[in-house]
Design a protein around this motif. Structure first.
Motif, PDB file in Angstrom:
ATOM      1  N   SER A 138      27.835  60.277  32.886  1.00  0.00           N
ATOM      2  CA  SER A 138      28.473  61.351  32.130  1.00  0.00           C
ATOM      3  C   SER A 138      28.365  61.118  30.629  1.00  0.00           C
ATOM      4  O   SER A 138      28.122  62.053  29.856  1.00  0.00           O
ATOM      5  CB  SER A 138      29.950  61.473  32.534  1.00  0.00           C
ATOM      6  OG  SER A 138      30.075  61.993  33.844  1.00  0.00           O
ATOM      7  N   THR A 150      36.217  65.002  31.695  1.00  0.00           N
ATOM      8  CA  THR A 150      35.255  65.185  32.778  1.00  0.00           C
ATOM      9  C   THR A 150      35.739  64.383  33.976  1.00  0.00           C
ATOM     10  O   THR A 150      36.780  63.718  33.918  1.00  0.00           O
ATOM     11  CB  THR A 150      33.820  64.811  32.356  1.00  0.00           C
ATOM     12  OG1 THR A 150      32.917  65.268  33.368  1.00  0.00           O
ATOM     13  CG2 THR A 150      33.655  63.316  32.152  1.00  0.00           C
ATOM     14  N   ARG A 172      24.850  62.192  29.631  1.00  0.00           N
ATOM     15  CA  ARG A 172      24.629  63.649  29.661  1.00  0.00           C
ATOM     16  C   ARG A 172      25.423  64.368  28.585  1.00  0.00           C
ATOM     17  O   ARG A 172      24.945  65.350  27.999  1.00  0.00           O
ATOM     18  CB  ARG A 172      24.986  64.192  31.045  1.00  0.00           C
ATOM     19  CG  ARG A 172      24.005  63.796  32.131  1.00  0.00           C
ATOM     20  CD  ARG A 172      24.334  64.464  33.436  1.00  0.00           C
ATOM     21  NE  ARG A 172      25.580  63.987  34.008  1.00  0.00           N
ATOM     22  CZ  ARG A 172      25.672  62.931  34.826  1.00  0.00           C
ATOM     23  NH1 ARG A 172      24.601  62.234  35.141  1.00  0.00           N
ATOM     24  NH2 ARG A 172      26.850  62.585  35.324  1.00  0.00           N
ATOM     25  N   SER A 211      32.872  68.495  34.731  1.00  0.00           N
ATOM     26  CA  SER A 211      32.772  67.502  35.798  1.00  0.00           C
ATOM     27  C   SER A 211      31.306  67.229  36.072  1.00  0.00           C
ATOM     28  O   SER A 211      30.448  68.090  35.839  1.00  0.00           O
ATOM     29  CB  SER A 211      33.442  68.005  37.079  1.00  0.00           C
ATOM     30  OG  SER A 211      33.181  67.128  38.167  1.00  0.00           O
ATOM     31  N   ASP A 212      31.036  66.048  36.615  1.00  0.00           N
ATOM     32  CA  ASP A 212      29.642  65.724  36.917  1.00  0.00           C
ATOM     33  C   ASP A 212      29.100  66.516  38.107  1.00  0.00           C
ATOM     34  O   ASP A 212      27.891  66.555  38.331  1.00  0.00           O
ATOM     35  CB  ASP A 212      29.466  64.221  37.148  1.00  0.00           C
ATOM     36  CG  ASP A 212      30.216  63.693  38.368  1.00  0.00           C
ATOM     37  OD1 ASP A 212      30.912  64.481  39.045  1.00  0.00           O
ATOM     38  OD2 ASP A 212      30.116  62.478  38.650  1.00  0.00           O
ATOM     39  N   ILE A 213      29.973  67.195  38.860  1.00  0.00           N
ATOM     40  CA  ILE A 213      29.517  67.950  40.027  1.00  0.00           C
ATOM     41  C   ILE A 213      29.308  69.439  39.718  1.00  0.00           C
ATOM     42  O   ILE A 213      28.771  70.179  40.540  1.00  0.00           O
ATOM     43  CB  ILE A 213      30.518  67.792  41.199  1.00  0.00           C
ATOM     44  CG1 ILE A 213      29.898  68.203  42.549  1.00  0.00           C
ATOM     45  CG2 ILE A 213      31.795  68.590  40.914  1.00  0.00           C
ATOM     46  CD1 ILE A 213      28.750  67.363  42.986  1.00  0.00           C
ATOM     47  N   GLU A 219      27.808  69.423  32.459  1.00  0.00           N
ATOM     48  CA  GLU A 219      27.982  68.370  31.463  1.00  0.00           C
ATOM     49  C   GLU A 219      26.889  68.448  30.403  1.00  0.00           C
ATOM     50  O   GLU A 219      27.152  68.221  29.210  1.00  0.00           O
ATOM     51  CB  GLU A 219      27.956  66.995  32.133  1.00  0.00           C
ATOM     52  CG  GLU A 219      29.246  66.647  32.862  1.00  0.00           C
ATOM     53  CD  GLU A 219      29.275  65.200  33.320  1.00  0.00           C
ATOM     54  OE1 GLU A 219      30.381  64.640  33.398  1.00  0.00           O
ATOM     55  OE2 GLU A 219      28.200  64.616  33.593  1.00  0.00           O
ATOM     56  N   ASP A 262      22.186  69.749  39.228  1.00  0.00           N
ATOM     57  CA  ASP A 262      21.681  68.620  38.425  1.00  0.00           C
ATOM     58  C   ASP A 262      22.542  68.383  37.180  1.00  0.00           C
ATOM     59  O   ASP A 262      22.025  68.198  36.074  1.00  0.00           O
ATOM     60  CB  ASP A 262      20.221  68.847  38.026  1.00  0.00           C
ATOM     61  CG  ASP A 262      19.290  68.861  39.228  1.00  0.00           C
ATOM     62  OD1 ASP A 262      19.603  68.178  40.215  1.00  0.00           O
ATOM     63  OD2 ASP A 262      18.263  69.571  39.170  1.00  0.00           O
ATOM     64  N   HIS A 263      23.851  68.416  37.367  1.00  0.00           N
ATOM     65  CA  HIS A 263      24.804  68.102  36.291  1.00  0.00           C
ATOM     66  C   HIS A 263      24.705  69.076  35.111  1.00  0.00           C
ATOM     67  O   HIS A 263      24.980  68.716  33.965  1.00  0.00           O
ATOM     68  CB  HIS A 263      24.606  66.680  35.765  1.00  0.00           C
ATOM     69  CG  HIS A 263      24.457  65.634  36.838  1.00  0.00           C
ATOM     70  ND1 HIS A 263      25.498  65.237  37.645  1.00  0.00           N
ATOM     71  CD2 HIS A 263      23.365  64.925  37.252  1.00  0.00           C
ATOM     72  CE1 HIS A 263      25.074  64.311  38.504  1.00  0.00           C
ATOM     73  NE2 HIS A 263      23.781  64.113  38.289  1.00  0.00           N
ATOM     74  N   CYS A 304      29.109  56.615  37.541  1.00  0.00           N
ATOM     75  CA  CYS A 304      29.354  58.016  37.179  1.00  0.00           C
ATOM     76  C   CYS A 304      29.772  58.140  35.719  1.00  0.00           C
ATOM     77  O   CYS A 304      29.330  59.046  35.012  1.00  0.00           O
ATOM     78  CB  CYS A 304      30.430  58.621  38.083  1.00  0.00           C
ATOM     79  SG  CYS A 304      29.889  58.962  39.760  1.00  0.00           S
TER      80      CYS A 304
END
Length: 351
Positions: A119, A91, A122, A62-64, A72, A68-69, A115
């Motif tokens: 993603s 994700t 990243r 997940s992006d959370i 991912e 800072d991500h 978002c």
């Protein structure tokens, strides 16, 4: 080679749109902290690669997750060393930030698109196999959010759409806009609320089910029972691992120990096997930071259970004897309920 490593991991279909995944997935969140301390990057990458080499192709992030991500980014680095076409990558978006026990959610079309693009960068991929709305923003009609995700599917940036922790009404309304392939929910022996409405609805609509925390946040792996919780783990704030609650829950663990001996496996394997036996449309995603636990989880596929066995296991974990609420009820100060009205989705801040 250890026996667990020889297990053939079956494939299951999620939804009716063609997504096929390994029956056992890997939840990657813990590789960058939250549950425990983050592992070194090279260790996280090696765990993902090892999982793939043993037949797991379904990876969840997940992006959370992570500062800072970080999660991912880690998963993306691992994917560069694996054949992308054989991976089913999931994700999520929708949790904008977590601060002071307050979860801020966003579900606007613009936010969903930004978002997704973040993603993709990243993760270093051209498309996301399964893209979930992580939590529901009840200030935005679900039709608007899913409408934007549908556009992302049409553009080839997303293959399949999922929802996480959504109410039955939201699932039904979302599915009317574009087929929902999977719903991700917490589901384990001591968290079975989704059996009442969510699972029947998903099967009515042809939606796959992805259980997270299938080992009860590690409880059935012995956390808080046979091993102490790490001081920096958020589980220290989990009601079920607290004081008298954990003492009461140890009785449940003892019953599972007796049944595990009967089946010639560990408590964790028996608990995971129970989830795996709940249907051929279910793909749990246990996480781990240790290869030995990964092997043990894969070994759960060897545990075969009859209907009588499944009932006996359920009887050993009566829900009215589980002490303490879900982590959400404490950590995020919310009431976790299902309802036919979208306003009863998870009540999170949207500020």
């Amino acid at each position: 080679m250890a026996e667990e490593q020889k297990v053939q991991i079956p494939r299951v279909k999620l939804g009716t749109q063609g997504l096929e995944v390994s029956q056992l997935g890997l939840g990657c969140m813990g590789l960058t902290g939250v549950l425990n301390s983050a592992v070194p990057e090279e260790v996280g990458i090696s765990i993902i690669k090892d999982a793939f080499n043993k037949g797991i192709t379904f990876f969840d992030t997940s992006d959370i997750y992570g500062v800072d991500h970080a999660n991912e980014i880690l998963v993306g680095k691992a994917l560069k060393q694996l054949p992308r076409e054989k991976i089913q990558l999931a994700t999520k978006f929708g949790v904008a930030k977590i601060e002071s026990n307050n979860v801020v959610v966003k579900g606007t079309p613009e936010y969903a698109r930004s978002c997704c693009e973040g993603s993709l960068r990243r993760l270093g991929v051209e498309y996301i196999d399964l893209y979930y709305q992580h939590r529901i923003d009840t200030t935005v009609p679900i039709e608007e959010t899913i409408g934007e995700l549908k556009k992302l599917v049409e553009e080839g940036k997303v293959k399949y759409i999922g929802l996480s922790e959504a109410s039955p009404d939201t699932i039904r309304r979302a599915h009317a806009v574009h087929p929902i392939t999977a719903v991700q929910m917490e589901y384990s022996l001591w968290t079975r609320e989704i059996e009442e409405e969510i699972i029947p609805l998903c099967r009515e609509l042809g939606i796959g089910i992805v259980p997270y925390s299938p080992l009860g946040h590690g409880f059935f792996g012995g956390k808080g029972v046979v091993e102490n919780l790490p001081a920096n783990s958020f589980l220290a704030s989990h009601p079920r691992f607290h004081g008298q609650n954990v003492e009461q829950n140890k009785v449940i663990y003892s019953r599972m120990e007796a049944l595990a001996k009967k089946h010639g496996c560990t408590v964790a394997q028996l608990a995971l096997a129970w989830v795996l036996h709940q249907g051929d449309d279910i793909a749990p995603i246990p996480g781990t930071t240790k290869i030995k636990n990964l092997d043990a989880n894969i070994g759960a596929l060897r545990v075969k259970l009859t209907k009588e066995d499944l009932k006996e296991i359920c009887d050993a974990v009566p829900l009215n004897e589980v002490a303490g609420g879900r982590i959400h009820e404490h950590l995020y100060r919310i009431s976790w309920k299902f309802s036919d009205t979208p306003a009863k989705d998870l009540k999170l801040s949207t500020n």
